[in-house]
Design an enzyme around this catalytic site. Structure first.
Site, PDB file in Angstrom:
ATOM      1  N   ARG A  69       0.854  -1.181   0.000  1.00  0.00           N
ATOM      2  CA  ARG A  69       0.000   0.000   0.000  1.00  0.00           C
ATOM      3  C   ARG A  69       0.893   1.234   0.000  1.00  0.00           C
ATOM      4  NH1 ARG A  69      -2.760   3.087   4.787  1.00  0.00           N
ATOM      5  NH2 ARG A  69      -3.871   4.636   3.545  1.00  0.00           N
ATOM      6  N   HIS A 113      -2.948  11.009   0.749  1.00  0.00           N
ATOM      7  CA  HIS A 113      -2.404  10.803   2.091  1.00  0.00           C
ATOM      8  C   HIS A 113      -1.835  12.138   2.568  1.00  0.00           C
ATOM      9  CE1 HIS A 113      -0.802   7.506   4.949  1.00  0.00           C
ATOM     10  NE2 HIS A 113      -0.662   8.680   5.552  1.00  0.00           N
ATOM     11  N   GLU A 158      -7.366   8.325   6.273  1.00  0.00           N
ATOM     12  CA  GLU A 158      -7.666   8.948   7.558  1.00  0.00           C
ATOM     13  C   GLU A 158      -8.207  10.371   7.437  1.00  0.00           C
ATOM     14  OE1 GLU A 158      -4.492   6.463  10.325  1.00  0.00           O
ATOM     15  OE2 GLU A 158      -4.145   8.596   9.989  1.00  0.00           O
ATOM     16  N   ASN A 281      -7.349   1.729   9.903  1.00  0.00           N
ATOM     17  CA  ASN A 281      -6.053   1.953  10.547  1.00  0.00           C
ATOM     18  C   ASN A 281      -6.260   1.949  12.048  1.00  0.00           C
ATOM     19  OD1 ASN A 281      -5.113   2.302   7.967  1.00  0.00           O
ATOM     20  ND2 ASN A 281      -4.612   4.463   8.190  1.00  0.00           N
ATOM     21  N   TYR A 283      -4.308   1.983  15.926  1.00  0.00           N
ATOM     22  CA  TYR A 283      -3.111   2.122  16.763  1.00  0.00           C
ATOM     23  C   TYR A 283      -3.411   1.909  18.250  1.00  0.00           C
ATOM     24  CZ  TYR A 283      -0.671   3.563  12.599  1.00  0.00           C
ATOM     25  OH  TYR A 283      -0.113   3.566  11.340  1.00  0.00           O
ATOM     26  N   GLU A 342      -3.317  -0.093   8.133  1.00  0.00           N
ATOM     27  CA  GLU A 342      -2.151   0.347   8.906  1.00  0.00           C
ATOM     28  C   GLU A 342      -2.233  -0.216  10.309  1.00  0.00           C
ATOM     29  OE1 GLU A 342      -1.175   4.489   9.294  1.00  0.00           O
ATOM     30  OE2 GLU A 342      -1.631   4.905   7.183  1.00  0.00           O
TER      31      GLU A 342
END
Length: 437
Positions: A69, A113, A158, A281, A283, A342
């Site tokens: 990606r 991005h 995002e 994504n 985290y 991600e």
């Protein structure tokens, strides 16, 4: 086939910001404003991927990934944000795409991005509805050239983070601090997604996705005020960007005392058109309590009791399982196949005397999160890919070069690449699973 991949972003790795006709991005501008980026770092050189990309493709092949990606730099393709096409920029992505295909690595291209062409920002950026239409024009240019070889297209990366950090708080480019007045950025990004998705499909794109940053939201207590605050935060962070693309409607924003007056007839039909997958994504979770001051209807209290990354983010692998199963519970049959686009961590990676970067904390992190994906799949979530952030240590936005997320260590003075212990560990994991598990 389950895709094992790694991910990067154009401004964070490419460098060569003035090469071959590339235009100026908002990050070029932002990094030159004193005090914006730690130690005044810029992405002018970054990992020099623009020139060293064959080396990086070889690293991916050695890792054994089945997909990569990457993002395409809009200013490299359309320096003015519309109109004139820079063929040299297109040629770069054409060469990269061919090299990936030759290695059996599925290209997954992200259109945006965060590196918006500066001329578009000068005209209002994502606060300006016209940017959505320029984005669709840009998508058409790329699809005309690359859709015959790139099967997976991600429109936005995002949009929540870009809206909040770029337009509401000003800690990322373009550096505006508009607080709730930034909300039109959400709609115009999503409208751009809908318009770009249509342009991609018209030109034969096989799969169209959007990638949203998502977080499980944990109320600080069972107190009704904390529960209400958690719901308000969930609405802003998760539902504002997932509901329109999956359900064709915006969530209730009354907790913020605002609406989205910029929505026009037909917009939500475009935004809610068919998705072939949802990029997620992840985290960490977010712990939310009732507000302690006037302003936003929540307080982020932080999470304690867990290990943390070099960034200070809590390491909660099961939060990924919680997130994925929560999406399935919330959206049911409206949820398309999910790709974890991600997941990764920054660590204080320093080569030892023998040159080895023995990043055992990253190995433990990846092992825990891959296990969380497997548990979510066992619970019925259709997860079809997992992409590690990131292939390379890179320019980490406002942190400059101080946070290392890569599977490959980069000496930013020389550009030398050194695969870390985590690179070799992940290669073994992918080989054992055969890329299909």
């Amino acid at each position: 086939m389950f895709l094992w991949g790694t991910a990067t972003a154009s401004y964070q790795i490419e460098g060569a910001v003035t090469a071959d006709g590339r235009g100026v991005s908002i990050w070029d501008t932002f990094t030159r404003e004193p005090g914006r980026v730690r130690d005044g770092h810029t992405g002018d050189v970054a990992c020099d991927h623009y020139r060293r990309w064959p080396e990086d493709v070889a690293l991916m092949a050695g890792l054994g990934v089945t997909s990569y990606r990457f993002s395409i730099a809009w200013p490299r393709v359309q320096p003015d944000g519309g109109g004139r096409v820079n063929q040299a920029g297109l040629d770069f992505y054409d060469r990269l795409t061919d090299a990936l295909c030759e290695r059996g690595i599925v290209p997954a291209a992200t259109l945006f991005h965060w590196d918006l062409p500066q001329p578009l920002e000068d005209a209002g950026g994502w606060l300006n509805r016209d940017t959505s239409y320029r984005f669709a024009e840009y998508a058409a240019v790329l699809a005309d050239r690359l859709a015959d070889r790139i099967p997976m297209w991600i429109t936005l990366n995002e949009p929540f983070v870009h809206m909040v950090f770029g337009y509401a708080l000003g800690s990322h480019a373009p550096g505006r601090a508009l607080l709730l007045d930034a909300l039109p950025v959400a709609h115009h990004q999503l409208l751009g997604h809908g318009l770009a998705a249509a342009a991609l499909r018209e030109r034969g794109a096989e799969k169209v996705l959007i990638t949203n940053n998502c977080t499980p939201v944990w109320p600080a207590s069972a107190d009704p005020a904390d529960l209400a605050a958690a719901d308000a935060y969930d609405t802003l962070h998760n539902r504002l960007f997932n509901d329109p693309v999956l359900l064709g409607k915006y969530p209730d924003l009354s907790a913020y005392g605002v609406g989205l007056d910029c929505v026009r007839d037909g917009d939500l039909e475009l935004i809610g058109s068919r998705l072939d997958g949802l990029g997620v994504n992840y985290y960490n979770p977010t712990r939310i309590a009732a507000p302690t001051a006037e302003g936003l209807p929540f307080t982020d209290t932080g999470i304690t009791g867990h290990p943390t990354t070099a960034f200070g983010w809590p390491v909660v692998p099961d939060g990924l399982r919680e997130l994925l199963t929560g999406l399935k519970a919330r959206y049911g049959d409206a949820l398309p196949p999910v790709y974890v686009t991600e997941n990764g961590c920054s660590q204080p990676d320093v080569p030892g005397p023998d040159g080895v970067v023995d990043d055992q904390d990253r190995i433990a992190y990846l092992d825990g999160h891959i296990g969380a994906v497997e548990r979510a799949r066992a619970e019925g979530v259709d997860v079809r890919g997992y992409y590690v952030w990131s292939l390379l240590d890179n320019f980490e936005w406002a942190e400059g070069y101080h946070q290392r997320f890569g599977l490959v260590h980069v000496d930013f003075a020389t550009g030398e690449r050194t695969p870390k212990a985590s690179y070799h560990w992940l290669a073994e994991q992918i080989a054992e699973r055969g890329g299909t598990r």
